[in-house]
Motif scaffolding. Sequence first.
Motif, PDB file in Angstrom:
ATOM      1  N   VAL A   1       0.866  -1.112   0.012  1.00 61.31           N
ATOM      2  CA  VAL A   1       0.063   0.033  -0.155  1.00 61.31           C
ATOM      3  C   VAL A   1       0.712   1.313   0.057  1.00 61.31           C
ATOM      4  O   VAL A   1       0.392   2.187  -0.554  1.00 61.31           O
ATOM      5  CB  VAL A   1      -0.756  -0.171   1.309  1.00 61.31           C
ATOM      6  N   SER A   2       2.041   1.264   0.805  1.00 66.59           N
ATOM      7  CA  SER A   2       2.641   2.405   0.779  1.00 66.59           C
ATOM      8  C   SER A   2       3.480   2.939  -0.541  1.00 66.59           C
ATOM      9  O   SER A   2       3.647   3.997  -0.880  1.00 66.59           O
ATOM     10  CB  SER A   2       3.784   2.327   1.865  1.00 66.59           C
ATOM     11  N   ILE A   3       3.998   1.568  -1.170  1.00 65.67           N
ATOM     12  CA  ILE A   3       4.396   1.967  -2.442  1.00 65.67           C
ATOM     13  C   ILE A   3       3.312   2.381  -3.516  1.00 65.67           C
ATOM     14  O   ILE A   3       3.801   3.384  -4.197  1.00 65.67           O
ATOM     15  CB  ILE A   3       5.198   0.567  -3.403  1.00 65.67           C
ATOM     16  N   ILE A   4       2.060   1.811  -3.504  1.00 64.65           N
ATOM     17  CA  ILE A   4       1.148   2.330  -4.449  1.00 64.65           C
ATOM     18  C   ILE A   4       1.100   3.696  -4.131  1.00 64.65           C
ATOM     19  O   ILE A   4       0.792   4.609  -5.023  1.00 64.65           O
ATOM     20  CB  ILE A   4       0.013   1.681  -4.403  1.00 64.65           C
TER      21      ILE A   4
ATOM     22  N   ILE B   1       3.834  10.725  -6.398  1.00 60.58           N
ATOM     23  CA  ILE B   1       5.246  11.153  -7.287  1.00 60.58           C
ATOM     24  C   ILE B   1       5.003  10.989  -8.927  1.00 60.58           C
ATOM     25  O   ILE B   1       6.122  10.819  -9.626  1.00 60.58           O
ATOM     26  CB  ILE B   1       6.621  10.765  -6.808  1.00 60.58           C
ATOM     27  N   ALA B   2       3.881  10.274  -9.232  1.00 60.25           N
ATOM     28  CA  ALA B   2       3.602   9.914 -10.525  1.00 60.25           C
ATOM     29  C   ALA B   2       4.283  10.422 -11.698  1.00 60.25           C
ATOM     30  O   ALA B   2       4.924  10.175 -12.886  1.00 60.25           O
ATOM     31  CB  ALA B   2       2.386   9.630 -10.958  1.00 60.25           C
ATOM     32  N   PRO B   3       3.915  12.142 -11.663  1.00 63.18           N
ATOM     33  CA  PRO B   3       4.482  12.840 -12.832  1.00 63.18           C
ATOM     34  C   PRO B   3       6.207  12.832 -13.054  1.00 63.18           C
ATOM     35  O   PRO B   3       6.637  13.077 -14.220  1.00 63.18           O
ATOM     36  CB  PRO B   3       4.281  14.316 -12.616  1.00 63.18           C
ATOM     37  N   TRP B   4       6.730  12.575 -12.053  1.00 62.76           N
ATOM     38  CA  TRP B   4       8.116  12.473 -11.930  1.00 62.76           C
ATOM     39  C   TRP B   4       8.701  11.095 -12.257  1.00 62.76           C
ATOM     40  O   TRP B   4       9.882  11.050 -12.730  1.00 62.76           O
ATOM     41  CB  TRP B   4       8.765  13.175 -10.602  1.00 62.76           C
ATOM     42  N   VAL B   5       7.987  10.038 -12.076  1.00 63.15           N
ATOM     43  CA  VAL B   5       8.552   8.922 -12.331  1.00 63.15           C
ATOM     44  C   VAL B   5       8.156   8.163 -13.533  1.00 63.15           C
ATOM     45  O   VAL B   5       8.894   7.031 -13.810  1.00 63.15           O
ATOM     46  CB  VAL B   5       8.341   7.486 -11.124  1.00 63.15           C
ATOM     47  N   VAL B   6       6.927   8.619 -14.191  1.00 66.19           N
ATOM     48  CA  VAL B   6       6.582   7.834 -15.285  1.00 66.19           C
ATOM     49  C   VAL B   6       7.765   7.751 -16.616  1.00 66.19           C
ATOM     50  O   VAL B   6       8.158   8.666 -16.645  1.00 66.19           O
ATOM     51  CB  VAL B   6       5.266   8.362 -15.875  1.00 66.19           C
TER      52      VAL B   6
ATOM     53  N   ILE C   1       0.482   3.701 -13.839  1.00 63.48           N
ATOM     54  CA  ILE C   1       0.760   4.378 -12.451  1.00 63.48           C
ATOM     55  C   ILE C   1      -0.141   5.561 -12.184  1.00 63.48           C
ATOM     56  O   ILE C   1      -0.452   5.725 -11.288  1.00 63.48           O
ATOM     57  CB  ILE C   1       2.408   4.923 -12.572  1.00 63.48           C
ATOM     58  N   TYR C   2      -0.336   6.493 -13.261  1.00 65.10           N
ATOM     59  CA  TYR C   2      -1.329   7.427 -13.211  1.00 65.10           C
ATOM     60  C   TYR C   2      -2.621   7.094 -12.556  1.00 65.10           C
ATOM     61  O   TYR C   2      -3.310   7.760 -11.914  1.00 65.10           O
ATOM     62  CB  TYR C   2      -1.324   8.193 -14.604  1.00 65.10           C
ATOM     63  N   GLY C   3      -2.930   5.703 -13.137  1.00 70.36           N
ATOM     64  CA  GLY C   3      -4.221   5.157 -12.888  1.00 70.36           C
ATOM     65  C   GLY C   3      -4.637   4.972 -11.251  1.00 70.36           C
ATOM     66  O   GLY C   3      -5.597   5.113 -10.750  1.00 70.36           O
ATOM     67  N   SER C   4      -3.450   4.801 -10.596  1.00 69.46           N
ATOM     68  CA  SER C   4      -3.397   4.627  -9.048  1.00 69.46           C
ATOM     69  C   SER C   4      -4.036   5.806  -8.322  1.00 69.46           C
ATOM     70  O   SER C   4      -4.489   5.687  -7.453  1.00 69.46           O
ATOM     71  CB  SER C   4      -2.028   4.189  -8.496  1.00 69.46           C
TER      72      SER C   4
ATOM     73  N   ALA D   1      -3.428  -4.741 -11.728  1.00 66.35           N
ATOM     74  CA  ALA D   1      -3.194  -3.547 -10.627  1.00 66.35           C
ATOM     75  C   ALA D   1      -4.248  -3.364  -9.504  1.00 66.35           C
ATOM     76  O   ALA D   1      -4.455  -3.296  -8.585  1.00 66.35           O
ATOM     77  CB  ALA D   1      -3.281  -2.404 -11.386  1.00 66.35           C
ATOM     78  N   ILE D   2      -5.564  -3.532 -10.071  1.00 70.03           N
ATOM     79  CA  ILE D   2      -6.714  -3.532  -9.227  1.00 70.03           C
ATOM     80  C   ILE D   2      -6.581  -4.576  -8.196  1.00 70.03           C
ATOM     81  O   ILE D   2      -6.844  -4.503  -7.117  1.00 70.03           O
ATOM     82  CB  ILE D   2      -8.125  -3.579 -10.106  1.00 70.03           C
ATOM     83  N   THR D   3      -6.426  -6.054  -8.617  1.00 69.58           N
ATOM     84  CA  THR D   3      -6.432  -6.943  -7.686  1.00 69.58           C
ATOM     85  C   THR D   3      -5.272  -6.818  -6.631  1.00 69.58           C
ATOM     86  O   THR D   3      -5.519  -7.183  -5.545  1.00 69.58           O
ATOM     87  CB  THR D   3      -6.127  -8.329  -8.611  1.00 69.58           C
ATOM     88  N   VAL D   4      -4.113  -6.739  -6.973  1.00 71.77           N
ATOM     89  CA  VAL D   4      -3.018  -6.374  -6.098  1.00 71.77           C
ATOM     90  C   VAL D   4      -3.248  -5.170  -5.129  1.00 71.77           C
ATOM     91  O   VAL D   4      -2.980  -5.276  -3.926  1.00 71.77           O
ATOM     92  CB  VAL D   4      -1.702  -5.924  -6.916  1.00 71.77           C
ATOM     93  N   THR D   5      -3.934  -4.164  -5.624  1.00 78.08           N
ATOM     94  CA  THR D   5      -4.145  -3.022  -4.917  1.00 78.08           C
ATOM     95  C   THR D   5      -5.095  -3.516  -3.671  1.00 78.08           C
ATOM     96  O   THR D   5      -5.051  -3.274  -2.223  1.00 78.08           O
ATOM     97  CB  THR D   5      -4.813  -1.709  -5.590  1.00 78.08           C
TER      98      THR D   5
END
Lengths: 304, 302
Positions: free
Chosen positions: B33-36, B42-47, B89-92, B270-274
């Motif tokens: 959860v912390s990673i997500i 920080i999505a805009p900087w890591v994609v 990543i943005y979807g999260s 992604a949904i399942t893991v979250t």
Amino acid sequence: MGYLKRSLLQIIPSLLILTLIVFALVYVAGDPVSQMLPENATAEDRAILTEALGLDEPFHIQYLQYLGDMIRGDFGTSYQYQEPALELVTERLAATLTLSLMALSVAIFISIPLGILAALKRNTVIDFLVSGISVVGKAMPNFWIGIMLILFFAVMFPIFPVSGADSPLHFVLPSITLGVALAAEMTRLVRASVLEVIEQEYVQTARSKGQMESIVIGKHVFLNSLIPVVTIIGLQFPQLIGGAIVVETVFSWPGIGRLLLTAIETSDMAVVQAIVFVIALITIVVNLVTDIIYRVLDPRIKYN
Amino acid sequence: MKHKISFSKQLKNIGSRILELSTPLGMIGLITVSIIVILAIIAPWVVPHDPFSMDATKRLTPPFWMDGGSSTYILGTDHVGRDLLSRLIYGSRVSLLVGLLSVLIAGIIGLFLGLLSGYFGGSWIDQSIMRVVDAMLAIPTLLLVLVAIVVFEPGLVTLILVIGLTSWAQYTRLVRGEVLSVKEREFVQSAKTLGASNTHIISKHILPNVLSSFIVVATIGIATAIMTESSLSFLGLGVQPPDITWGSMLNDGRNYIATSWWIATFPGLAITVTVLAITFLGDWLRDILDPKLKKGGDDDDE
């Protein structure tokens, strides 16, 4: 019979509140007049239609009229189909109910053996495996399960058809898709309930009398562990129907789910209201029936 | 005064108990959860790529390990050539935002009505609240949300409000049950005898005692809200393009499932893991905060 009467009486306020919620939403949303008239209609045309539909009346009058119509079985006419809304719903209800019942059978078929197995092999690898599968099964969105099943069993290995409801083969993928989440929930429950039953005195007594283990499990443990399963069917039924709406979209299933989505896209409020009412009514009836079965199965619970 | 523990003291206890009571699954949940959450922030900087930029020449590129895949697009591209990993990543962001805010709304309403209903248990206030709760629980949440979507324009704000306003009933039922048992306890009774006001009793004595089970159920509620959001976006009635969500990505991929399996597969993962990670976190929180929820007994004697 006192209990039954009381339960039936409790349904009435629930249904009334429900109709009020749905009616209020439609009242806020409602601009059926613009939907029904061509774009070049004059203000006068609008006024005439508004009056003809009774939309100029205050909220409570409109609500009472709506209730009165509903009691007579009149849910209004669909703009889209030009047919009575209730008929449109009942025509497609069978397909949705069949799908839900098939999913329920899938769930029962998977969860009871797995749940019993996990409980009998408590804290072994088998138990952890079963629990793990059921946790993951609950976390997967049903539309994704459906698409993945299509990928594996219709695209990679073309065994089952992708859409429609014409043959028994068409039932397989949609029923599994809809049944997985329920199966996961029920497996956990069966496991817990078997564990509880095993500890009960009568099971210990049966064992100490020297009855064969298979008879003990079959007669005492199996039947008694079914009791909470009946309850969960009642409790999970709204989720099952809600899931059916999505699963029907994935498999182009000709049920009320697709009717509802079309009705929402075209703001066909008569159909939306009829569907919500029918589903709520079914849910309430299912809850009542499961409650009664529960009381019949478990002699410890009295009707009052 | 064993029963009355201040919330700050409870928090301190929780801190030390996290270390004591760390379980493998709980830690997996917490870390995932912390990673997500961090990725979402920080999505805009890591994609690796602009998630919105389309490139027709790169469309339907498979993941890097397949024939025709490229290491520039690790998870491949979609039907208009957008990078799948960047979009995931943005979807999260949408999923977490909808999950958190809708549970906040539902939680506040549910908590308030539950406290009221439980404290005045048996009265007409309780009766009328519980009838509304029954009615709300009799219809599938998804159906209620769908009906409400007709009324308001589909979009992020609508989605948060609608999910929040249609899913409070379960919290009310839970909190009411807790309040009913807490208010019979000695310290509440003695506060009453001493003439404390209703507001004082509810906020100082009852609320702190129902909060922990509420937090546990609300955590799981975030996972449910994320599921609802995905379903709606999948049906095209949730968050609208150009906003990116896992549900609508899945819907895009559905039409290409026969040729390009990756477009629909990764958003679903992604949904399942979250959801799984939040569930683990919730189960673990229950073990730490509220052992009696699991055992199903009353901890009055502790």
